[in-house]
Enzyme design. Structure first.
Site, PDB file in Angstrom:
ATOM      1  N   ASN A  25      -3.767   6.270  -2.074  1.00  0.00           N
ATOM      2  CA  ASN A  25      -3.405   6.778   0.027  1.00  0.00           C
ATOM      3  C   ASN A  25      -3.017   7.898   0.361  1.00  0.00           C
ATOM      4  O   ASN A  25      -3.481   8.278   1.275  1.00  0.00           O
ATOM      5  CB  ASN A  25      -2.950   5.363   0.293  1.00  0.00           C
ATOM      6  CG  ASN A  25      -3.752   3.808   0.517  1.00  0.00           C
ATOM      7  OD1 ASN A  25      -4.976   4.174   0.822  1.00  0.00           O
ATOM      8  ND2 ASN A  25      -2.705   2.891   0.189  1.00  0.00           N
ATOM      9  N   SER A  74       1.057  -0.876   0.230  1.00  0.00           N
ATOM     10  CA  SER A  74       0.395   0.558  -0.104  1.00  0.00           C
ATOM     11  C   SER A  74       1.210   0.901   0.026  1.00  0.00           C
ATOM     12  O   SER A  74       0.702   2.605  -0.009  1.00  0.00           O
ATOM     13  CB  SER A  74      -1.164   0.046   1.479  1.00  0.00           C
ATOM     14  OG  SER A  74      -1.479  -1.322   1.324  1.00  0.00           O
TER      15      SER A  74
HETATM   16  N1  CAA Z   1     -18.033 -11.223  -4.990  1.00  0.00           N
HETATM   17  C1  CAA Z   1     -18.854 -10.180  -6.515  1.00  0.00           C
HETATM   18  N2  CAA Z   1     -19.798  -8.692  -6.081  1.00  0.00           N
HETATM   19  C2  CAA Z   1     -19.846  -9.130  -4.683  1.00  0.00           C
HETATM   20  C3  CAA Z   1     -19.235  -9.763  -3.737  1.00  0.00           C
HETATM   21  C4  CAA Z   1     -18.093 -10.830  -4.237  1.00  0.00           C
HETATM   22  N3  CAA Z   1     -17.995 -11.436  -2.766  1.00  0.00           N
HETATM   23  N4  CAA Z   1     -19.485  -8.361  -2.760  1.00  0.00           N
HETATM   24  C5  CAA Z   1     -20.583  -7.661  -2.689  1.00  0.00           C
HETATM   25  N5  CAA Z   1     -20.797  -7.915  -4.758  1.00  0.00           N
HETATM   26  C6  CAA Z   1     -21.134  -6.656  -4.868  1.00  0.00           C
HETATM   27  C7  CAA Z   1     -22.410  -6.765  -4.825  1.00  0.00           C
HETATM   28  O1  CAA Z   1     -22.930  -7.685  -5.345  1.00  0.00           O
HETATM   29  C8  CAA Z   1     -22.894  -5.025  -4.637  1.00  0.00           C
HETATM   30  O2  CAA Z   1     -23.217  -4.944  -5.850  1.00  0.00           O
HETATM   31  P1  CAA Z   1     -23.987  -4.284  -6.936  1.00  0.00           P
HETATM   32  O3  CAA Z   1     -23.502  -1.904  -6.539  1.00  0.00           O
HETATM   33  O4  CAA Z   1     -23.981  -4.533  -8.360  1.00  0.00           O
HETATM   34  O5  CAA Z   1     -25.116  -4.357  -6.735  1.00  0.00           O
HETATM   35  C9  CAA Z   1     -21.572  -4.829  -4.001  1.00  0.00           C
HETATM   36  O6  CAA Z   1     -20.744  -5.745  -3.938  1.00  0.00           O
HETATM   37  C10 CAA Z   1     -21.522  -4.204  -3.244  1.00  0.00           C
HETATM   38  O7  CAA Z   1     -21.985  -5.201  -1.891  1.00  0.00           O
HETATM   39  P2  CAA Z   1     -23.453  -5.410  -0.271  1.00  0.00           P
HETATM   40  O8  CAA Z   1     -24.521  -4.056  -1.320  1.00  0.00           O
HETATM   41  O9  CAA Z   1     -22.964  -6.519  -0.560  1.00  0.00           O
HETATM   42  O10 CAA Z   1     -22.467  -4.270  -0.149  1.00  0.00           O
HETATM   43  P3  CAA Z   1     -22.585  -2.625   0.577  1.00  0.00           P
HETATM   44  O11 CAA Z   1     -23.635  -2.196   0.088  1.00  0.00           O
HETATM   45  O12 CAA Z   1     -23.034  -2.475   1.698  1.00  0.00           O
HETATM   46  O13 CAA Z   1     -21.141  -2.675   0.500  1.00  0.00           O
HETATM   47  C11 CAA Z   1     -18.602  -2.313   0.543  1.00  0.00           C
HETATM   48  C12 CAA Z   1     -19.776  -2.752   0.786  1.00  0.00           C
HETATM   49  C13 CAA Z   1     -18.345  -2.416  -1.160  1.00  0.00           C
HETATM   50  C14 CAA Z   1     -17.502  -2.749   1.086  1.00  0.00           C
HETATM   51  C15 CAA Z   1     -18.976  -0.483   0.730  1.00  0.00           C
HETATM   52  O14 CAA Z   1     -19.642  -0.113   1.547  1.00  0.00           O
HETATM   53  C16 CAA Z   1     -17.392   0.066  -0.063  1.00  0.00           C
HETATM   54  O15 CAA Z   1     -17.235   0.218  -0.876  1.00  0.00           O
HETATM   55  N6  CAA Z   1     -16.779   0.430   0.536  1.00  0.00           N
HETATM   56  C17 CAA Z   1     -15.939   1.267   0.262  1.00  0.00           C
HETATM   57  C18 CAA Z   1     -14.900   0.702   1.167  1.00  0.00           C
HETATM   58  C19 CAA Z   1     -12.932   1.016  -0.125  1.00  0.00           C
HETATM   59  O16 CAA Z   1     -13.562   2.693   0.221  1.00  0.00           O
HETATM   60  N7  CAA Z   1     -12.205   0.824  -0.544  1.00  0.00           N
HETATM   61  C20 CAA Z   1     -11.236   0.537  -0.592  1.00  0.00           C
HETATM   62  C21 CAA Z   1     -10.150   0.197   1.157  1.00  0.00           C
HETATM   63  S1  CAA Z   1      -8.561   1.479   0.554  1.00  0.00           S
HETATM   64  C22 CAA Z   1      -7.266   0.282  -0.084  1.00  0.00           C
HETATM   65  O17 CAA Z   1      -7.990  -1.149   0.111  1.00  0.00           O
HETATM   66  C23 CAA Z   1      -6.110   0.376  -0.152  1.00  0.00           C
HETATM   67  C24 CAA Z   1      -5.396   0.384   0.724  1.00  0.00           C
HETATM   68  O18 CAA Z   1      -3.958  -0.191   0.637  1.00  0.00           O
HETATM   69  C25 CAA Z   1      -5.495   0.951   2.313  1.00  0.00           C
END
Ligand code: CAA
Length: 285
Positions: A192, A120
């Site tokens: 980040n 990261s």
């Molecule tokens: N496989 C495939 N698709 C999936 C899945 C899986 N295991 N789990 C969920 N999905 C899909 C769902 O089908 C849904 O798709 P649609 O929008 O097409 O319907 C979508 O993902 C959202 O899923 P959910 O509705 O179940 O979940 P949610 O709405 O509660 O969202 C979340 C959960 C995806 C985590 C969302 O809250 C989100 O995007 N949060 C922000 C996450 C973020 O910012 N991540 C980056 C972090 S930084 C990092 O990682 C890097 C670093 O170096 C620190």
């Protein structure tokens, strides 16, 4: 070398298991290497759970889930990567550990294999210099949850070969279907560099008694349409990882903006890592 069909993933934690999952779902043969059998088993469990969730959400069929699982092999021996054309390192955000993995992979793999890091924040150049072939080393930075987030940052070092960067970029975009953003080899890359100061600011607000985690998160979700608030997101990323990334950025830029606040330090020392440990700013048990 031809098209990439054989991939290795080192580490089956939050990120490694996600990377292995999307690579297997894309039809490639994947070897996942973990430190011991229990960690490998936990990684397999994470992948099975996520694939099951994908089926429940209608993203893939039960047959596709089974086919993806059949393409995954788990090992506790880095030698299992000997025939891999691309190896993606996703071990914990610890420089000594990553340098060791790169030094060993360099000896085990064919010289033309591409070695990528999902770090990261650590400089790719430093990881590349742990190898005899720094031109084949680059950063491929995924986002959590990997099956859902559509971005991959591509980070060539000063020494990465153009052909290596092109091939890795094509793998992320054409094979995995991700959008690729090219990022400089500087701590925090692109995402980040913006995200971490935001998460640290939210933690400082909690620390100062400015607002509760719930109110801060509701503010950003309901006021700014973010999918989740910064404290829930810090819990998702992992407070240990958030701290490690902040420290790398602080070391590089020496700006207070990136210094991990005492509350974050204490929570990590207390083993409160967020979702993965069951407790962070929220309780997940
Ligand atoms: N496989 C495939 N698709 C999936 C899945 C899986 N295991 N789990 C969920 N999905 C899909 C769902 O089908 C849904 O798709 P649609 O929008 O097409 O319907 C979508 O993902 C959202 O899923 P959910 O509705 O179940 O979940 P949610 O709405 O509660 O969202 C979340 C959960 C995806 C985590 C969302 O809250 C989100 O995007 N949060 C922000 C996450 C973020 O910012 N991540 C980056 C972090 S930084 C990092 O990682 C890097 C670093 O170096 C620190």
């Amino acid at each position: 070398m031809g098209d990439i069909t054989r991939v290795g993933v080192i580490g089956a934690g939050l990120m490694g298991s996600g990377i292995a999952e999307v690579t297997a779902r894309a039809g490639l043969d994947v070897v996942v290497v973990e430190a011991d059998a229990a960690a490998a088993e936990a990684g397999r469990g994470r992948i099975e759970k996520s694939l099951g969730r994908g089926v429940d959400k209608g993203k893939l069929s039960a047959e596709e889930r089974d086919a993806a699982l059949a393409r995954l092999t788990f090992s506790t021996d880095l030698e299992a990567c000997a025939d891999r054309q691309l190896v993606i390192e996703a071990v914990a955000e610890n420089e000594a550990l990553k340098l060791d993995v790169f030094g060993r992979l360099d000896k085990i793999t064919e010289p033309e294999a591409i070695l990528a890091s999902n770090t990261s924040s650590l400089p790719i150049t430093r990881l590349a210099m742990a190898t005899e072939h720094p031109e084949r080393v680059l950063g491929l930075h995924f986002f959590n949850p990997v099956p859902v987030q559509k971005l991959v940052e591509l980070i060539p070092s000063l020494l990465t070969g153009d052909d290596v960067a092109e091939k890795a970029s094509a793998f992320a975009s054409e094979v995995l279907g991700k959008t690729v953003v090219k990022a400089p080899d500087r701590a925090g890359f692109v995402v980040n560099a913006l995200l971490i100061p935001y998460l640290l600011s939210a933690i400082r607000m909690v620390e100062a008694g400015h607002a509760t985690p719930e109110d801060i998160d509701n503010g950003m979700v309901l006021g700014c349409a973010h999918p989740m608030g910064p404290l829930r997101l810090a819990d998702l990323v992992g407070l240990d990882t958030t701290k490690a990334v902040a420290e790398s950025m602080y070391e590089e830029y020496k700006e207070p903006l990136y210094a991990p606040p005492p509350l974050l330090q204490r929570m990590v020392e207390a083993g409160l890592y967020g979702r993965k440990s069951g407790r962070g700013f929220y309780d997940y048990t």
